[in-house]
Design a protein around this motif. Sequence first.
Motif, mmCIF file in Angstrom:
data_model
loop_
_atom_site.group_PDB
_atom_site.id
_atom_site.type_symbol
_atom_site.label_atom_id
_atom_site.label_comp_id
_atom_site.label_asym_id
_atom_site.label_seq_id
_atom_site.Cartn_x
_atom_site.Cartn_y
_atom_site.Cartn_z
ATOM 1 N N ALA A 272 10.117 -3.167 -11.457
ATOM 2 C CA ALA A 272 8.948 -3.520 -12.395
ATOM 3 C C ALA A 272 7.705 -3.563 -11.346
ATOM 4 O O ALA A 272 6.568 -3.237 -11.763
ATOM 5 N N MET A 273 7.904 -4.277 -10.353
ATOM 6 C CA MET A 273 6.595 -4.511 -9.465
ATOM 7 C C MET A 273 6.172 -3.360 -8.697
ATOM 8 O O MET A 273 4.957 -3.098 -8.659
ATOM 9 N N SER A 274 7.407 -2.555 -8.340
ATOM 10 C CA SER A 274 6.803 -1.294 -7.644
ATOM 11 C C SER A 274 6.184 -0.495 -8.643
ATOM 12 O O SER A 274 5.185 0.234 -8.395
ATOM 13 N N SER A 275 6.428 -0.514 -10.191
ATOM 14 C CA SER A 275 5.853 0.393 -11.017
ATOM 15 C C SER A 275 4.565 -0.077 -11.144
ATOM 16 O O SER A 275 3.593 0.616 -11.343
ATOM 17 N N ALA A 276 4.263 -1.423 -11.240
ATOM 18 C CA ALA A 276 2.877 -2.186 -11.354
ATOM 19 C C ALA A 276 1.970 -1.537 -10.092
ATOM 20 O O ALA A 276 0.939 -1.422 -10.271
ATOM 21 N N ILE A 277 2.795 -1.650 -8.926
ATOM 22 C CA ILE A 277 1.827 -1.411 -7.968
ATOM 23 C C ILE A 277 1.405 0.149 -7.947
ATOM 24 O O ILE A 277 0.207 0.433 -7.441
ATOM 25 N N ARG A 278 2.464 0.977 -8.068
ATOM 26 C CA ARG A 278 2.009 2.377 -8.226
ATOM 27 C C ARG A 278 0.949 2.336 -9.267
ATOM 28 O O ARG A 278 -0.003 3.340 -9.207
ATOM 29 N N ALA A 279 1.002 1.872 -10.477
ATOM 30 C CA ALA A 279 -0.097 1.875 -11.366
ATOM 31 C C ALA A 279 -1.368 1.203 -11.028
ATOM 32 O O ALA A 279 -2.189 2.073 -11.401
ATOM 33 N N LEU A 280 -1.234 0.382 -10.149
ATOM 34 C CA LEU A 280 -2.602 -0.226 -9.845
ATOM 35 C C LEU A 280 -3.247 0.722 -8.625
ATOM 36 O O LEU A 280 -4.512 0.965 -8.516
ATOM 37 N N VAL A 281 -2.341 1.509 -7.977
ATOM 38 C CA VAL A 281 -2.777 2.405 -6.959
ATOM 39 C C VAL A 281 -3.801 3.506 -7.983
ATOM 40 O O VAL A 281 -4.917 3.929 -7.491
ATOM 41 N N ALA A 282 -3.223 3.923 -9.149
ATOM 42 C CA ALA A 282 -4.098 4.723 -9.923
ATOM 43 C C ALA A 282 -4.898 4.082 -10.711
ATOM 44 O O ALA A 282 -6.001 4.793 -11.025
ATOM 45 N N VAL A 283 -4.942 3.023 -11.167
ATOM 46 C CA VAL A 283 -5.955 2.199 -12.033
ATOM 47 C C VAL A 283 -6.906 1.635 -11.255
ATOM 48 O O VAL A 283 -8.093 1.664 -11.626
ATOM 49 N N SER A 284 -6.641 0.853 -10.396
ATOM 50 C CA SER A 284 -7.569 -0.118 -9.836
ATOM 51 C C SER A 284 -7.169 -0.266 -8.135
ATOM 52 O O SER A 284 -6.763 -1.248 -7.683
ATOM 53 N N PRO A 285 -7.625 0.971 -7.424
ATOM 54 C CA PRO A 285 -6.884 0.974 -6.048
ATOM 55 C C PRO A 285 -7.845 0.123 -5.238
ATOM 56 O O PRO A 285 -7.388 -0.631 -4.391
ATOM 57 N N GLU A 286 -9.150 -0.096 -5.734
ATOM 58 C CA GLU A 286 -9.998 -0.949 -4.814
ATOM 59 C C GLU A 286 -9.436 -2.450 -4.922
ATOM 60 O O GLU A 286 -9.446 -3.058 -4.159
ATOM 61 N N GLU A 287 -9.214 -2.935 -6.266
ATOM 62 C CA GLU A 287 -8.821 -4.190 -6.365
ATOM 63 C C GLU A 287 -7.770 -4.473 -5.817
ATOM 64 O O GLU A 287 -7.187 -5.572 -5.139
ATOM 65 N N LEU A 288 -6.657 -3.472 -5.905
ATOM 66 C CA LEU A 288 -5.531 -3.597 -4.968
ATOM 67 C C LEU A 288 -5.556 -3.837 -3.617
ATOM 68 O O LEU A 288 -4.935 -4.634 -2.724
ATOM 69 N N ARG A 289 -6.763 -3.002 -3.134
ATOM 70 C CA ARG A 289 -6.744 -3.058 -1.760
ATOM 71 C C ARG A 289 -7.450 -4.265 -1.404
ATOM 72 O O ARG A 289 -6.741 -4.944 -0.228
ATOM 73 N N ILE A 290 -8.222 -5.108 -2.158
ATOM 74 C CA ILE A 290 -8.695 -6.340 -1.690
ATOM 75 C C ILE A 290 -7.686 -7.361 -1.913
ATOM 76 O O ILE A 290 -7.606 -8.566 -1.104
ATOM 77 N N ALA A 291 -6.715 -7.172 -2.679
ATOM 78 C CA ALA A 291 -5.640 -8.361 -2.704
ATOM 79 C C ALA A 291 -4.818 -8.377 -1.950
ATOM 80 O O ALA A 291 -4.012 -9.664 -1.465
ATOM 81 N N ASN A 292 -4.586 -7.448 -1.112
ATOM 82 C CA ASN A 292 -3.721 -7.468 0.208
ATOM 83 C C ASN A 292 -2.467 -8.242 -0.112
ATOM 84 O O ASN A 292 -1.928 -9.039 0.449
ATOM 85 N N LEU A 293 -1.921 -7.573 -1.066
ATOM 86 C CA LEU A 293 -0.330 -7.999 -1.533
ATOM 87 C C LEU A 293 0.613 -7.681 -0.567
ATOM 88 O O LEU A 293 0.635 -6.819 0.232
ATOM 89 N N PRO A 294 1.847 -8.570 -0.447
ATOM 90 C CA PRO A 294 2.728 -8.312 0.301
ATOM 91 C C PRO A 294 3.518 -6.912 0.127
ATOM 92 O O PRO A 294 3.570 -6.345 -1.070
ATOM 93 N N LEU A 295 4.075 -6.091 1.152
ATOM 94 C CA LEU A 295 4.769 -5.076 0.700
ATOM 95 C C LEU A 295 6.167 -5.214 0.012
ATOM 96 O O LEU A 295 6.770 -5.936 0.265
ATOM 97 N N LEU A 296 6.543 -4.245 -0.552
ATOM 98 C CA LEU A 296 7.728 -4.404 -1.503
ATOM 99 C C LEU A 296 8.844 -3.513 -0.522
ATOM 100 O O LEU A 296 8.420 -2.349 -0.270
ATOM 101 N N PRO A 297 10.040 -3.926 -0.380
ATOM 102 C CA PRO A 297 11.157 -3.171 0.057
ATOM 103 C C PRO A 297 11.662 -2.074 -0.644
ATOM 104 O O PRO A 297 11.361 -2.276 -1.847
ATOM 105 N N PRO A 298 12.129 -1.029 -0.125
ATOM 106 C CA PRO A 298 12.776 -0.108 -1.042
ATOM 107 C C PRO A 298 14.031 -0.592 -1.742
ATOM 108 O O PRO A 298 14.411 0.045 -2.627
ATOM 109 N N THR A 299 14.627 -1.635 -1.189
ATOM 110 C CA THR A 299 16.038 -2.153 -1.847
ATOM 111 C C THR A 299 15.684 -3.780 -2.172
ATOM 112 O O THR A 299 14.745 -4.516 -1.411
#
Length: 603
Positions: A146-173
């Motif tokens: 779910a968090m990965s889906s949110a991150i992908r959606a933010l990349v499409a919807v609010s990429p600039e806000e996502l960049r500014i937030a500097n959130l931790p990276l999500l692992p593949p597993t």
Amino acid sequence: RIWAGRSFADVCDWLFGNAQIKGRLSYVQGLLNAPSPQIYDVSQVNLTALLAEAYRIDELLSAAKQQLAARAADVSYAHLYEAVLQLNDGANSCPACGTDLGNVAQNPFERARVGLQQLAELAAIEQKKVQHDQALSSALHELLIAMSSAIRALVAVSPEELRIANLPLLPPTSAGEWLKPWLDNNQHAWLTLLNLVVSIEKKDAESHLILGQRHDLAQERELLDGHRSEIERCRTIRAASLQAVLDAQNEVAQFEVANHELVVEVATEAQQIAHHKMIKDTYDGFLGALRQYLDGLPALLLQGLGQKARNLYNSFNRDDPPAELLHALWLPLAENGKIEIEFAAEPGVRYDALVILSEGHIKCLGLAILLAKNIDQGCPVVIFDDVVNAIDDEHRNGIWRTFFEDDLLAGKQVILTSHAEEFLHRIQQELGVQRAQLIKVYKFLPRGGEHHLRVDADPPTKNYVLLARASLAAEEKRDALRHSRPAIESLTDRLWTWLGKRGDGRLELKLSGPRANWELNNKCVKLRGALGRVLNPHPAMPAVIAALDDLLGINGGSIEWSYLNGGTHDAQRDNEFDRAAVLRIVDAATALDAGLAQLQQGR
């Protein structure tokens, strides 16, 4: 049906568009052809619920671990018993000491089985721990997805806000402690993610709205397609009709060329026909109006004349017996109607006048109707053309008296023609001197072989008083007395008639013998006495009595009275007439005529 109140061209422009506007159909089709919006299906609620579920399972796992830690020795026995039981397959001796199972004090495998049964609760806790551990791994995996889906959606919807937030990276597993950086520092990264997810939720809401509109647009497109088909059908019909009109126009043009001369003749004849139709329509309208007028003419001409005509008829027939006079008269108000009458002797019984009356009475009735109409309309002229033809003397008397004694024709110019000489003679006597002088008489004379009319435009008067005065003026004393005799006879007769209508008209006259005529002097004496006895006399009565007194003042035995009493015989006389006596007689006759006229006017 498409757009009430608008024209066909307006509807076509609205549906298909033109140079200025885009058509509704193409607009809707463009919206439907555009790519469908992305639905990310990411929400704060879902992420929060997944994290809460992970927390809940972790707490259950921790509790199971704590229970197992508290019973660690039991756990060791459990593992031992499980290991012994694993050696049970085909074993004949103790796995620990090698002693034959038949010689041991207690079968180790049986003891292990019994021990496990005794540690069944511990096994259940262990099983729960395993289940919780698996559930936690699954929950963390779902949370990671779910968090990965949110991150992908933010990349499409609010990429600039996502960049500014500097959130931790999500692992593949989901192995390891990948969630810890998101929850450190009072869940700063986690809460930041949730705040960013709000923009995704808004985008999803907009996408859902667009998808809902697409359904409505699809329905509208289906409706517009129907309109398009209808318009195309109308255009096809119109095109076919226009082509038919063009074909017809071409055919008409060819016809006009081929039949030009005939068309010109037809146009000319059409004008004539139109003119004739106008004349016919006008004639038909005039004929209808004329018939309507003729239908109503009897009622128009005879309206209200019945009573007047009845009175005139009775006046004409004044000498008839009272029973033969009319009680009522009905004139026809429609074509072919009857003239109906009621006699005074038979009120309520109607007769057809033209059937029951004699020819003379019918003429009197016709004269009464026409004279009543003349009087009713106030005509200034009345013309009687041989009015007493075929009428007896008695009715002639009633007719002329009605004309000239009843003042029915006062103020009218009367033109009267007649072959009855005595009738005209009588009228001039009865009118009196004053009115007789106003009469203009024309006498048509017999032709003596010539072919033109012979008219005497100034014949001598027939009034005796005027004749007597004219003779005296010419010093013709004998002729003056000759005319005075019938003048006095006529005047006294009329005076006697007037007296009879006002009271007792009986007079006693003396005769000299069985067949002798009464003397004029005696008649005047008796009439003078009767007039003197009239109560409430008319203002003209003194003048009449004075004229009689003046006439009677002459000696009754004088030659003049002898001549008046004896008539106008051409006897041998030696003595001359006294002019003064003759003048007195003529003047008395003139005064008597004037007084009688006043009496008759006062009735």
